[in-house]
Structure formats: C-alpha cells, structure tokens
Design a protein around this motif. Structure first.
Motif, PDB file in Angstrom:
ATOM      1  N   LEU A   1      11.724  10.361 -15.414  1.00  0.00           N
ATOM      2  CA  LEU A   1      10.877   9.972 -14.283  1.00  0.00           C
ATOM      3  C   LEU A   1      11.273  10.672 -12.986  1.00  0.00           C
ATOM      4  O   LEU A   1      10.478  10.727 -12.044  1.00  0.00           O
ATOM      5  N   ARG A   2      12.456  11.195 -12.933  1.00  0.00           N
ATOM      6  CA  ARG A   2      12.914  11.819 -11.667  1.00  0.00           C
ATOM      7  C   ARG A   2      12.178  13.154 -11.473  1.00  0.00           C
ATOM      8  O   ARG A   2      12.397  14.124 -12.202  1.00  0.00           O
ATOM      9  N   CYS A   3      11.325  13.198 -10.484  1.00  0.00           N
ATOM     10  CA  CYS A   3      10.487  14.395 -10.288  1.00  0.00           C
ATOM     11  C   CYS A   3      10.327  14.767  -8.824  1.00  0.00           C
ATOM     12  O   CYS A   3       9.784  15.830  -8.511  1.00  0.00           O
ATOM     13  N   LEU A   4      10.777  13.936  -7.909  1.00  0.00           N
ATOM     14  CA  LEU A   4      10.576  14.181  -6.477  1.00  0.00           C
ATOM     15  C   LEU A   4      11.891  14.181  -5.720  1.00  0.00           C
ATOM     16  O   LEU A   4      11.931  13.883  -4.531  1.00  0.00           O
ATOM     17  N   ALA A   5      12.974  14.513  -6.383  1.00  0.00           N
ATOM     18  CA  ALA A   5      14.277  14.572  -5.731  1.00  0.00           C
ATOM     19  C   ALA A   5      15.094  15.706  -6.321  1.00  0.00           C
ATOM     20  O   ALA A   5      14.886  16.119  -7.449  1.00  0.00           O
TER      21      ALA A   5
ATOM     22  N   VAL B   1       9.824   0.009  -8.069  1.00  0.00           N
ATOM     23  CA  VAL B   1      10.875   0.474  -8.983  1.00  0.00           C
ATOM     24  C   VAL B   1      10.510   1.849  -9.542  1.00  0.00           C
ATOM     25  O   VAL B   1      11.359   2.748  -9.635  1.00  0.00           O
ATOM     26  N   PHE B   2       9.257   2.026  -9.910  1.00  0.00           N
ATOM     27  CA  PHE B   2       8.800   3.333 -10.383  1.00  0.00           C
ATOM     28  C   PHE B   2       9.022   4.402  -9.320  1.00  0.00           C
ATOM     29  O   PHE B   2       9.510   5.503  -9.616  1.00  0.00           O
ATOM     30  N   VAL B   3       8.684   4.079  -8.082  1.00  0.00           N
ATOM     31  CA  VAL B   3       8.883   5.034  -6.985  1.00  0.00           C
ATOM     32  C   VAL B   3      10.358   5.402  -6.860  1.00  0.00           C
ATOM     33  O   VAL B   3      10.711   6.582  -6.740  1.00  0.00           O
ATOM     34  N   GLU B   4      11.224   4.394  -6.877  1.00  0.00           N
ATOM     35  CA  GLU B   4      12.656   4.666  -6.760  1.00  0.00           C
ATOM     36  C   GLU B   4      13.150   5.560  -7.888  1.00  0.00           C
ATOM     37  O   GLU B   4      14.037   6.403  -7.694  1.00  0.00           O
ATOM     38  N   ALA B   5      12.579   5.406  -9.071  1.00  0.00           N
ATOM     39  CA  ALA B   5      12.954   6.262 -10.196  1.00  0.00           C
ATOM     40  C   ALA B   5      12.498   7.696  -9.962  1.00  0.00           C
ATOM     41  O   ALA B   5      13.237   8.644 -10.243  1.00  0.00           O
ATOM     42  N   THR B   6      11.281   7.876  -9.451  1.00  0.00           N
ATOM     43  CA  THR B   6      10.769   9.232  -9.264  1.00  0.00           C
ATOM     44  C   THR B   6      11.556  10.003  -8.205  1.00  0.00           C
ATOM     45  O   THR B   6      11.637  11.221  -8.267  1.00  0.00           O
TER      46      THR B   6
ATOM     47  N   GLU C   1       0.827  -1.203   0.000  1.00  0.00           N
ATOM     48  CA  GLU C   1       0.000   0.000   0.000  1.00  0.00           C
ATOM     49  C   GLU C   1       0.866   1.259   0.000  1.00  0.00           C
ATOM     50  O   GLU C   1       0.564   2.238  -0.688  1.00  0.00           O
ATOM     51  N   ARG C   2       1.973   1.214   0.725  1.00  0.00           N
ATOM     52  CA  ARG C   2       2.891   2.362   0.771  1.00  0.00           C
ATOM     53  C   ARG C   2       3.503   2.614  -0.605  1.00  0.00           C
ATOM     54  O   ARG C   2       3.628   3.766  -1.048  1.00  0.00           O
ATOM     55  N   ALA C   3       3.898   1.548  -1.286  1.00  0.00           N
ATOM     56  CA  ALA C   3       4.473   1.720  -2.624  1.00  0.00           C
ATOM     57  C   ALA C   3       3.457   2.327  -3.579  1.00  0.00           C
ATOM     58  O   ALA C   3       3.804   3.178  -4.413  1.00  0.00           O
ATOM     59  N   TRP C   4       2.183   1.916  -3.457  1.00  0.00           N
ATOM     60  CA  TRP C   4       1.179   2.419  -4.389  1.00  0.00           C
ATOM     61  C   TRP C   4       0.813   3.871  -4.135  1.00  0.00           C
ATOM     62  O   TRP C   4       0.632   4.629  -5.087  1.00  0.00           O
ATOM     63  N   TRP C   5       0.726   4.293  -2.878  1.00  0.00           N
ATOM     64  CA  TRP C   5       0.423   5.719  -2.701  1.00  0.00           C
ATOM     65  C   TRP C   5       1.590   6.568  -3.186  1.00  0.00           C
ATOM     66  O   TRP C   5       1.388   7.655  -3.777  1.00  0.00           O
ATOM     67  N   ARG C   6       2.795   6.084  -3.010  1.00  0.00           N
ATOM     68  CA  ARG C   6       3.945   6.834  -3.498  1.00  0.00           C
ATOM     69  C   ARG C   6       3.979   6.854  -5.024  1.00  0.00           C
ATOM     70  O   ARG C   6       4.360   7.876  -5.636  1.00  0.00           O
ATOM     71  N   ALA C   7       3.583   5.751  -5.647  1.00  0.00           N
ATOM     72  CA  ALA C   7       3.508   5.717  -7.108  1.00  0.00           C
ATOM     73  C   ALA C   7       2.455   6.697  -7.612  1.00  0.00           C
ATOM     74  O   ALA C   7       2.652   7.376  -8.631  1.00  0.00           O
ATOM     75  N   ARG C   8       1.345   6.781  -6.919  1.00  0.00           N
ATOM     76  CA  ARG C   8       0.285   7.706  -7.316  1.00  0.00           C
ATOM     77  C   ARG C   8       0.731   9.154  -7.175  1.00  0.00           C
ATOM     78  O   ARG C   8       0.431  10.001  -8.036  1.00  0.00           O
ATOM     79  N   VAL C   9       1.468   9.453  -6.126  1.00  0.00           N
ATOM     80  CA  VAL C   9       2.012  10.806  -5.988  1.00  0.00           C
ATOM     81  C   VAL C   9       3.006  11.092  -7.114  1.00  0.00           C
ATOM     82  O   VAL C   9       2.998  12.174  -7.717  1.00  0.00           O
ATOM     83  N   GLY C  10       3.862  10.121  -7.422  1.00  0.00           N
ATOM     84  CA  GLY C  10       4.811  10.315  -8.510  1.00  0.00           C
ATOM     85  C   GLY C  10       4.127  10.556  -9.840  1.00  0.00           C
ATOM     86  O   GLY C  10       4.536  11.421 -10.622  1.00  0.00           O
ATOM     87  N   ALA C  11       3.055   9.801 -10.122  1.00  0.00           N
ATOM     88  CA  ALA C  11       2.313   9.991 -11.366  1.00  0.00           C
ATOM     89  C   ALA C  11       1.708  11.383 -11.432  1.00  0.00           C
ATOM     90  O   ALA C  11       1.722  12.036 -12.485  1.00  0.00           O
ATOM     91  N   PHE C  12       1.177  11.848 -10.306  1.00  0.00           N
ATOM     92  CA  PHE C  12       0.587  13.186 -10.276  1.00  0.00           C
ATOM     93  C   PHE C  12       1.649  14.245 -10.550  1.00  0.00           C
ATOM     94  O   PHE C  12       1.438  15.169 -11.354  1.00  0.00           O
ATOM     95  N   VAL C  13       2.780  14.144  -9.903  1.00  0.00           N
ATOM     96  CA  VAL C  13       3.823  15.167 -10.048  1.00  0.00           C
ATOM     97  C   VAL C  13       4.394  15.170 -11.459  1.00  0.00           C
ATOM     98  O   VAL C  13       4.667  16.236 -12.037  1.00  0.00           O
ATOM     99  N   LEU C  14       4.566  13.998 -12.054  1.00  0.00           N
ATOM    100  CA  LEU C  14       5.041  13.945 -13.439  1.00  0.00           C
ATOM    101  C   LEU C  14       4.084  14.682 -14.373  1.00  0.00           C
ATOM    102  O   LEU C  14       4.513  15.440 -15.252  1.00  0.00           O
ATOM    103  N   ALA C  15       2.784  14.455 -14.184  1.00  0.00           N
ATOM    104  CA  ALA C  15       1.802  15.155 -15.013  1.00  0.00           C
ATOM    105  C   ALA C  15       1.824  16.648 -14.732  1.00  0.00           C
ATOM    106  O   ALA C  15       1.737  17.476 -15.651  1.00  0.00           O
ATOM    107  N   GLU C  16       1.953  17.004 -13.479  1.00  0.00           N
ATOM    108  CA  GLU C  16       1.979  18.414 -13.083  1.00  0.00           C
ATOM    109  C   GLU C  16       3.166  19.135 -13.706  1.00  0.00           C
ATOM    110  O   GLU C  16       3.081  20.309 -14.071  1.00  0.00           O
TER     111      GLU C  16
END
Length: 238
Positions: A234-238, A211-216, A167-182
C-alpha cells in the motif's frame, strides 16, 4: 462517500486541495514559538524546522519541472555533490537550511511555493509537465503535491478541524487508490461507504479511510496490526 469507481479522482480539484494544505501549513508555522521549531516531527529524523526546510528546498525541483529544466536540476545536484536520489536531495535541502534563520526559510517557502501553485493552476489539468520520470499531466502532479503537503501537515501536527477531517481523509484515500492503480501495485483497492477494501496476497481487509491513508504515505505505527505485506504493497506516496 461517492465517486466514479473508474476514476477515483473525478470531481476533485487538485489546485484547490494544494492551496488548502499550503494554507494549513502556513497558519501553523506562523503561530509557532521559538521552542516549537526543534520539536520532533512524525517524519523520521526531522524536526518541525526540518520539515519546513524540506518544503522550501524541494521547490528547486518543482521549479525545474515548470521551467522544463530537469537537466539544470541534475547538474546542480552533481555540482553540489548530492547523491542518493531524492532521499539524498531531501536531506541536502534540509541541511542547507539548518543554519538559516527560520523566518527566512519560512519566507522562502511562502514565496517559492506560492509561485509553484500559481503556475500549476495556470497550466491546468491536462498540460504536460516535465518531471524526472518524464512528461506528466500538471493536474495529476498537483494531486501528488497536495498529498505530500497533507502528510507533512500531519507530521508537524497542524490542526485539522472535525468538520473537515472526514472529507480530507476521503480525498486522500482517493488519491492513494489512483496512485496504487497507476503503479500497478499488488494491492487492489475498493473505495466504499464503509471504508477501503484492500485485496492482496489472497486476503482482504476493510480499512477505515484514515488508516488506509496512513498506509499509503508510510506513516502507520510499527505496532499496527496490518499485515506487513499489505503495508508494503500500500505504500505508494512516501
């Protein structure tokens, strides 16, 4: 994993997520022995102690946002001779606390971050927060804070139970997807039950959510086979 494809953050409470990650870090920090603080973290060039110093120091910026005092924040950095943008600010925060007893730094972080979390929750999702980039909804800013805390929890090795990992990985993936679009990233992503499809540069990759989360967050190991262009996109949160 299910969510509204038009709003990857639908149904997530950023304030609860931030509280959970702050509690994870606090539990971990309070259990460390003297020899643990100097252990290298996953954040390049920083020890576990340095990560704590960073977390404590960045509250100066968080409080400036809450106090609508970005001008005061920038004036402080000028007065202290801090340059290099946020990277310079982060290093300054760490250096300022390297000579301070670690228990004092831990208490500073608990106090200042506790205040930030309480005030952000009181503002609510839609209230405008003054940031360095201009007004931004407090709820969305809290998602950024939660993501950062989760990243640093992983950096220092704070435990994540098997029951919460997916569940933690998925909420982080969802945040990453949002930020990439933003950010209008060159990478387009699709969150599916099988993982995260990434489309860019004429290619597509199906990545497991972790893996997606680690990339973001810029934490993929150097030898990971993901295409370098995709990694950068994909790097958007670092």
């Amino acid at each position: 994993m299910t969510n509204d494809p038009k709003d990857p953050l639908a149904g997530l409470d950023p304030f609860d997520l931030l509280d959970a990650e702050a509690e994870r870090l606090d539990r971990y920090f309070q259990g460390l022995g003297a020899e643990d603080w100097d252990r290298p973290s996953r954040a390049a060039g920083w020890s576990v102690r340095d990560v704590l110093g960073h977390l404590a120091g960045e509250e100066l910026y968080n409080h400036a946002c809450l106090d609508d005092d970005i001008d005061g924040f920038t004036a402080t950095l000028r007065r202290e001779g801090v340059d290099g943008g946020f990277d310079g600010f982060n290093e300054w925060c760490v250096e300022q606390r390297r000579g301070v007893p670690v228990e004092d730094v831990l208490q500073e972080w608990r106090r200042e971050n506790g205040d930030t979390r309480e005030r952000m929750r009181a503002l609510g999702h839609e209230a405008p927060l003054q940031t360095f980039a201009g007004p931004y909804p407090a709820g969305l800013q809290t998602f950024h804070y939660a993501s950062e805390y989760a990243t640093h929890a992983d950096d220092v090795g704070a435990p994540v139970t098997e029951d919460e990992a997916e569940e933690r990985a998925w909420w982080r993936a969802r945040v990453g997807a949002f930020v990439l679009a933003e950010q209008d990233s060159k990478a387009q992503v699709e969150l599916t039950a099988d993982g995260v499809w990434v489309h860019a540069y004429g290619t597509s990759e199906l990545l497991p959510a972790p893996v997606f989360v680690e990339a973001t967050v810029g934490r993929l190991p150097d030898d990971h086979p993901l295409d370098r262009r995709l990694r950068a996109a994909l790097r958007c949160l670092a």
